[in-house]
Design an enzyme around this catalytic site. Structure first.
Site, mmCIF file in Angstrom:
data_model
loop_
_atom_site.group_PDB
_atom_site.id
_atom_site.type_symbol
_atom_site.label_atom_id
_atom_site.label_comp_id
_atom_site.label_asym_id
_atom_site.label_seq_id
_atom_site.Cartn_x
_atom_site.Cartn_y
_atom_site.Cartn_z
ATOM 1 N N ALA A 123 0.848 -1.200 0.000
ATOM 2 C CA ALA A 123 0.000 0.000 0.000
ATOM 3 C C ALA A 123 0.873 1.235 0.000
ATOM 4 O O ALA A 123 2.097 1.155 0.211
ATOM 5 C CB ALA A 123 -0.887 0.010 1.233
ATOM 6 N N LYS A 124 0.298 2.369 -0.240
ATOM 7 C CA LYS A 124 0.992 3.647 -0.086
ATOM 8 C C LYS A 124 -0.076 4.715 0.074
ATOM 9 O O LYS A 124 -1.207 4.551 -0.395
ATOM 10 C CB LYS A 124 1.816 3.950 -1.351
ATOM 11 C CG LYS A 124 2.994 4.827 -1.082
ATOM 12 C CD LYS A 124 4.123 4.027 -0.469
ATOM 13 C CE LYS A 124 5.323 4.866 -0.142
ATOM 14 N NZ LYS A 124 6.448 4.050 0.316
#
Ligand code: NAD
Length: 434
Positions: A123-124
């Protein structure tokens, strides 16, 4: 078991040239993904699944600024893939945050976690803002409102953020507190990179540099080069570069060049890394350091050394300078320091490159240890953290090396193959829920 195979004529391969843009890290990353997917003969169904993000959230963040006016910021969180476990990835505060980039960085995290075989997905996240122009109070209000906006995805079992560009332990403490207030009890495993006093892990600060050191030593051993006296040039003297350089010096390597955004220093007799770290602590940069010859960042990359450690920025090794690189090993401390087109030139020159998704994975590995310690409520000594980090880095290096030898491909392609193969195996086992 569900069969994800689709007829081959349904595959939509991207236009290769479009995906080899020198300056776009997303396209660089995807071109590597494509090559590894092709070599693995990845079935089109899974290929399509892995090229898309699972979830993309965009939220408005209204914040009362210190001057009494309301400002509305935009926040993003992208979960690329959670097939192997909770999504893991940092949150950055920066004016350049945009959905395309966050998407690429989220996918990068999926591959990085899979290469070192820790049970996380990728994720980011980010908020479009200029933190340098904001007060501490404004930053806290942005963090808390952003956390509230994405709270449905957050959680120790679903999505576990960490610090990234312009965010730090303090931001993670606010995020953890906001989440805990919403659910009604303290949940420190909702984020990593926290202050040690509230559940952060010992050894986290040094973990990425330590991983770079371990990977460099493994590379030297593999090439049957002496560790003692091996010459090293390090670009970037922040968290990753300075600690990587310090630990390599302790192993007996000779660090002959260092640099930061103000320029670099070269000393063929060796630089005293502890002394340089003390200088930066006092003066905030290497400007005026003076113990050697002043060089530019571009010159540092082209020095005649055994090991080059780019540990600052992406896209510093390109088709423009790849032919002039003389190092035998490039250990990628930074994310994306080499463009996809430069890879071919470096291959031709026979340079050994443990790639970013392997070489700088020490940080996310100790983030995983932090999450494990939080969930178990039992804390490890720094020595234990470092021993377990070493095991994971060494085993991952050897997994990638083995595949690169089996398939006669470079370490980067092999690392993507290891990662894609681990993620796709889980997709095959889990099947498609319909
Ligand atoms: P940092 O902010 O602590 O240090 C960055 C260093 O790069 C500083 O010395 C800075 O002066 C230097 N720098 C900036 N612009 C430069 C330029 N134009 N030329 C030369 N040097 C320049 O950052 P960091 O945490 O050490 O991260 C460095 C790289 O490593 C980034 O690519 C980051 O994404 C990657 N990385 C960091 C971690 C981590 O745990 N910190 C983990 C994985 C990857």
């Amino acid at each position: 078991m569900a069969d994800l195979r689709l007829p081959t004529n349904t595959i939509v391969r991207p236009d290769k040239d479009r995906f080899l843009d020198e300056d776009n890290p997303f396209e660089s990353m995807m071109s590597r993904f494509d090559r590894a997917a092709e070599l693995l003969d990845l079935e089109p169904g899974i290929y399509k699944v892995l090229r898309s993000a699972e979830k993309e959230i965009s939220v408005s963040i209204p914040v009362m600024m210190d001057n009494g006016e309301v400002e509305v910021f935009t926040g993003i969180r992208v979960l690329h893939n959670t097939s192997r476990g909770p999504a893991k990835g940092g949150i950055r505060f920066d004016m350049n945050v945009n959905l395309d980039e966050v998407r690429a960085l989220a996918a990068w995290m999926t591959w990085k976690c899979a290469v070192v075989n820790i049970p996380f997905g990728g994720a980011k996240g980010g908020v479009i803002c200029d933190p340098l122009k904001m007060s501490v109070g404004e930053l806290e209000r942005v963090t808390r409102r952003y956390t509230a906006g994405i709270i449905a995805t957050l959680g120790p079992d679903s999505d576990v953020p960490a610090p990234d560009v312009n965010t730090n332990e303090r931001v993670m403490a606010w995020l953890m507190d906001t989440y805990s207030m919403h659910v009604g009890h303290t949940v420190n495993a909702v984020t990593t990179g926290k202050p040690v006093e509230m559940g952060g892990s010992l050894g986290r600060r040094e973990a990425t540099g330590r991983g770079v050191m371990i990977t460099t030593i493994e590379s030297l051993n593999h090439l049957k080069m002496e560790v003692k006296g091996a010459t090293v040039a390090v670009q970037g003297f922040g968290n990753v570069g300075s600690i990587g350089a310090q630990l390599l010096a302790r192993e007996g390597c000779k660090v002959v060049a260092i640099s930061d955004r103000t320029g670099g220093w070269h000393n063929a007799r060796g630089i005293d890394v502890d002394d340089a770290i003390a200088y930066v602590k006092k003066h905030r940069s290497l400007e005026g350091y003076g113990k050697g010859d002043a060089i530019t960042n571009e010159q540092l990359l082209e020095l005649e050394v055994d090991v080059l450690v780019p540990a600052a920025l992406e896209n510093v090794i390109t088709t423009k300078n790849a032919r002039n690189i003389k190092a035998k090993i490039i250990c990628e401390g930074a994310n994306g320091p080499t463009t996809a087109n430069a890879d071919a030139i470096l291959d031709e020159k026979g340079i050994f490159i443990p790639p970013d998704i392997l070489a700088n994975a020490g940080g996310v590995t100790v983030s995983y240890f932090e999450w494990v310690q939080n969930r178990g409520g039992y804390y490890w000594t720094e020595q234990l953290v470092n021993e377990r980090l070493r095991d994971i880095m060494v085993n991952s290096f050897r997994d990638v090396l083995k595949l690169s030898q089996q398939h006669k491909v470079n370490m980067r392609t092999a690392a993507y193959m290891v990662a894609i193969s681990r993620v796709s195996t889980v997709h095959r086992l889990r099947g498609i829920y319909a």
